[in-house]
Design a protein around this motif. Structure first.
Motif, mmCIF file in Angstrom:
data_model
loop_
_atom_site.group_PDB
_atom_site.id
_atom_site.type_symbol
_atom_site.label_atom_id
_atom_site.label_comp_id
_atom_site.label_asym_id
_atom_site.label_seq_id
_atom_site.Cartn_x
_atom_site.Cartn_y
_atom_site.Cartn_z
ATOM 1 N N VAL A 297 0.859 -1.162 0.000
ATOM 2 C CA VAL A 297 0.000 0.000 0.000
ATOM 3 C C VAL A 297 0.903 1.221 0.000
ATOM 4 C CG1 VAL A 297 -1.860 -1.148 1.244
ATOM 5 C CG2 VAL A 297 -0.097 0.096 2.491
ATOM 6 N N VAL A 298 0.318 2.340 -0.044
ATOM 7 C CA VAL A 298 1.103 3.554 -0.039
ATOM 8 C C VAL A 298 0.876 4.281 1.267
ATOM 9 C CG1 VAL A 298 1.455 5.764 -1.170
ATOM 10 C CG2 VAL A 298 0.999 3.727 -2.532
ATOM 11 N N SER B 190 -4.988 3.164 -0.073
ATOM 12 C CA SER B 190 -4.967 2.042 -0.986
ATOM 13 C C SER B 190 -4.561 2.512 -2.378
ATOM 14 C CB SER B 190 -6.351 1.401 -1.041
ATOM 15 O OG SER B 190 -7.272 2.304 -1.600
ATOM 16 N N PRO B 191 -3.946 1.624 -3.124
ATOM 17 C CA PRO B 191 -3.547 2.002 -4.487
ATOM 18 C C PRO B 191 -4.718 2.485 -5.320
ATOM 19 C CG PRO B 191 -2.571 -0.085 -3.844
ATOM 20 C CD PRO B 191 -3.511 0.299 -2.750
ATOM 21 N N ASP B 192 -5.935 2.024 -4.980
ATOM 22 C CA ASP B 192 -7.093 2.436 -5.765
ATOM 23 C C ASP B 192 -7.332 3.926 -5.726
ATOM 24 O OD1 ASP B 192 -8.756 -0.520 -4.607
ATOM 25 O OD2 ASP B 192 -7.698 -0.197 -6.493
ATOM 26 N N LEU B 193 -6.836 4.566 -4.671
ATOM 27 C CA LEU B 193 -7.094 5.996 -4.534
ATOM 28 C C LEU B 193 -6.055 6.834 -5.267
ATOM 29 C CD1 LEU B 193 -8.901 8.125 -3.283
ATOM 30 C CD2 LEU B 193 -7.488 8.048 -1.237
ATOM 31 N N LEU B 194 -5.017 6.165 -5.750
ATOM 32 C CA LEU B 194 -3.917 6.926 -6.301
ATOM 33 C C LEU B 194 -4.210 7.368 -7.723
ATOM 34 C CD1 LEU B 194 -0.877 4.884 -5.088
ATOM 35 C CD2 LEU B 194 -1.884 6.936 -4.093
ATOM 36 N N PRO B 195 -3.507 8.428 -8.145
ATOM 37 C CA PRO B 195 -3.503 8.720 -9.577
ATOM 38 C C PRO B 195 -2.921 7.532 -10.332
ATOM 39 C CG PRO B 195 -2.522 10.487 -8.305
ATOM 40 C CD PRO B 195 -2.728 9.366 -7.371
ATOM 41 N N SER B 196 -2.978 7.600 -11.607
ATOM 42 C CA SER B 196 -2.709 6.403 -12.395
ATOM 43 C C SER B 196 -1.305 5.874 -12.215
ATOM 44 C CB SER B 196 -2.962 6.683 -13.876
ATOM 45 O OG SER B 196 -2.203 7.806 -14.270
ATOM 46 N N ALA C 112 1.723 4.837 -10.107
ATOM 47 C CA ALA C 112 2.032 4.538 -8.719
ATOM 48 C C ALA C 112 3.155 5.411 -8.179
ATOM 49 C CB ALA C 112 2.389 3.077 -8.576
ATOM 50 N N ASP C 113 4.065 5.774 -9.020
ATOM 51 C CA ASP C 113 5.180 6.537 -8.486
ATOM 52 C C ASP C 113 4.803 7.991 -8.218
ATOM 53 O OD1 ASP C 113 4.964 7.334 -11.062
ATOM 54 O OD2 ASP C 113 7.034 6.962 -11.613
ATOM 55 N N ARG D 125 4.698 9.555 -4.485
ATOM 56 C CA ARG D 125 5.680 10.293 -3.713
ATOM 57 C C ARG D 125 5.399 11.795 -3.716
ATOM 58 N NH1 ARG D 125 7.863 8.797 -8.438
ATOM 59 N NH2 ARG D 125 8.762 10.382 -9.756
ATOM 60 N N GLU D 126 4.462 12.206 -4.585
ATOM 61 C CA GLU D 126 4.101 13.605 -4.600
ATOM 62 C C GLU D 126 2.911 13.918 -3.714
ATOM 63 O OE1 GLU D 126 5.198 13.659 -9.349
ATOM 64 O OE2 GLU D 126 3.171 14.107 -8.654
ATOM 65 N N MET E 30 10.840 12.144 -0.112
ATOM 66 C CA MET E 30 10.276 11.792 -1.406
ATOM 67 C C MET E 30 11.365 11.108 -2.228
ATOM 68 S SD MET E 30 8.991 14.519 -4.258
ATOM 69 C CE MET E 30 7.874 15.174 -3.070
ATOM 70 N N PRO E 31 11.104 9.909 -2.698
ATOM 71 C CA PRO E 31 12.164 9.224 -3.453
ATOM 72 C C PRO E 31 12.555 10.026 -4.677
ATOM 73 C CG PRO E 31 10.080 8.047 -3.682
ATOM 74 C CD PRO E 31 9.891 9.081 -2.616
ATOM 75 N N GLN F 211 7.765 -2.769 -8.037
ATOM 76 C CA GLN F 211 6.481 -2.341 -7.481
ATOM 77 C C GLN F 211 5.330 -3.097 -8.110
ATOM 78 O OE1 GLN F 211 5.893 1.835 -6.102
ATOM 79 N NE2 GLN F 211 7.147 2.247 -7.891
ATOM 80 N N GLN G 252 9.431 6.701 1.054
ATOM 81 C CA GLN G 252 10.135 7.712 0.262
ATOM 82 C C GLN G 252 11.300 8.372 0.985
ATOM 83 O OE1 GLN G 252 6.567 9.658 -0.422
ATOM 84 N NE2 GLN G 252 6.753 11.109 1.240
ATOM 85 N N ARG H 170 6.487 -0.667 2.595
ATOM 86 C CA ARG H 170 5.164 -0.358 2.105
ATOM 87 C C ARG H 170 4.286 -1.594 2.016
ATOM 88 N NH1 ARG H 170 6.424 2.762 -3.179
ATOM 89 N NH2 ARG H 170 4.182 2.594 -3.425
ATOM 90 N N THR I 118 -9.384 -2.218 -2.652
ATOM 91 C CA THR I 118 -8.463 -2.300 -1.530
ATOM 92 C C THR I 118 -8.658 -1.075 -0.658
ATOM 93 O OG1 THR I 118 -6.889 -3.443 -2.925
ATOM 94 C CG2 THR I 118 -6.058 -2.516 -0.863
ATOM 95 N N ARG J 291 -12.220 10.282 -5.660
ATOM 96 C CA ARG J 291 -10.971 10.517 -6.349
ATOM 97 C C ARG J 291 -11.228 11.507 -7.469
ATOM 98 N NH1 ARG J 291 -7.694 5.788 -9.564
ATOM 99 N NH2 ARG J 291 -7.322 7.032 -11.402
#
Lengths: 226, 226
Positions: free
Chosen positions: A88-89, A120-126, A128-129, A132-133, B1-2, B19, B74, B84, B118, B224
């Motif tokens: 997860v993040v 959860s990754p589902d909430l992230l922008p497209s 994954a990296d 970190r922002e 932040m990485p 990842q 990060q 993570r 998730t 989102r």
DNA sequence: CTTGACATAGAACATATGTTCATTGTATAA
DNA sequence: TTATACAATGAACATATGTTCTATGTCAAG
């Protein structure tokens, strides 16, 4: 809750060990490591009991792959059961953001997050990296109620220094040394910025572009009803 | 932040691969699997570049341990960097719920979820094992806009068959064979139920208690912004 | 008492996997 | 042009690791 009642004592201890090992190490244990921890000297006994845990739908393994044990969701069907332990993040939780009277909050870049929220990754922008922002803030006040953001909501912020009209941003007012959550508008004369509460009872904040620093914009909202 | 800027293209691809592999498999890749995915035929080159990622504080590895790569937080400092890999909860995603015109949706108890979302433990009620009582629905329509629930939002539902006045529930209308998301009120004569949209342009639905089955109530909202 | 199912145990084996080594290639600075 | 640092390559090797096999132990049912 997974039904452990069918398990022997040894199997329960193995199951617990696997979970603890995953949390501590972030990768699964080997057959030998399980044996050492549970007091089983024979890898075939460990393997036999792991087969049992698989039959119960509690774990899954990939054949001939080292450290491939994964713990399944409680209703896992063994083949396509989803893992209960997933990457997860963790997003830095940087505190409270004012949706109302601005609060004095330091620059998020300067803050060491000691608290994180798991997103959860589902909430992230497209990408994954892009995680970190991101950082998270708890909303205090109801000035963004018409943007469907309530007091107490968790907002996920993507760090960026620009915004389009209408976007909900974290705005840092330099002279006042205050941060607030508002809808951003660059007035048509392009000389002033309007930070618009989304609450009809509240007045907008006008400021010079030089006095404003956008620290990020809202990319997600998480609300929990207690 | 990485900071990925110091990495070569090959190293960035390895990092991304690790990842993605973790998300798909719930255990880390081997050196050879990384090489195969990234197009590096030599395990020593993979190992060399993994050393680089370690030096940048992006990953950690345990020596002589298979599949021991973990991705660090990060701001990971290599030794105490947060992993993570954490327990999450997968909640069945059962489809779309109408916040507007009711939709024909079968009984969630009868549905096999083929899709999950998730959800981080932070979103759950206090007892993590209550997760098996939860499912998720995507909101379609804006009849709950004044409850700060928007079209497109994901709502987390706790299965329960009762509700208090004012709570937002998943209501199944037996005669109509339709499900809808509304605020629940038991009228003061205690003989009728009012399912109240939270949108001033929409009329409530009145029905007999016998015609209504509450399938759950909203305990969380995830939004989102795309 | 016997039988069968289940569990355990150690050893052997096969494969998975990570590390080391010698060599070559590339790019930059002197 | 030469030297150095960094990166890449394939092969070899050592160890980690999972699977298989044979034998024994335990317990409950017949």
């Amino acid at each position: 809750m997974p039904d452990l009642s069918k398990l022997s004592e040894r199997q329960r201890r193995m199951y617990d060990m696997i979970q603890e090992f995953l949390l501590e190490n972030s990768y699964p244990p080997s057959v030998r490591q399980i044996g050492e921890a549970v007091g089983i000297s024979s890898t075939s006994v460990v393997s036999y009991n792991l087969d049992k845990l698989e039959k119960e739908g509690l774990i899954a393994r990939d054949r001939d792959v080292s450290r491939s044990i994964r713990i399944l969701e409680q209703d896992g069907d063994g083949e396509n059961g989803r893992s209960r332990f997933q990457p997860v993040v963790n997003i830095p939780f940087l505190g409270v953001i004012a949706a109302g009277e601005p609060l004095l909050v330091p620059d998020p870049d300067m803050m060491d997050a000691e608290e994180y929220v798991t997103v959860s990754p589902d909430l992230l922008p497209s990408r994954a990296d892009a995680a970190r922002e991101l950082y998270a803030l708890r909303v205090k006040g109801d000035s963004m109620i018409d943007a469907l953001i309530d007091d107490g909501d968790l907002v996920i912020i993507r760090r960026q220094s620009t915004a389009n009209n209408g976007e909900t941003v974290v705005a840092w007012l330099k002279d006042e040394r205050e941060t607030t959550l508002k809808s951003f508008y660059l007035e048509s004369d392009r000389r002033r910025i309007r930070l618009q509460p989304r609450n009809p009872t509240m007045a907008p904040i006008y400021c010079e572009p030089a006095n404003l620093e956008i620290q990020g914009k809202v990319v997600g909202v998480v609300r929990r009803y207690d």
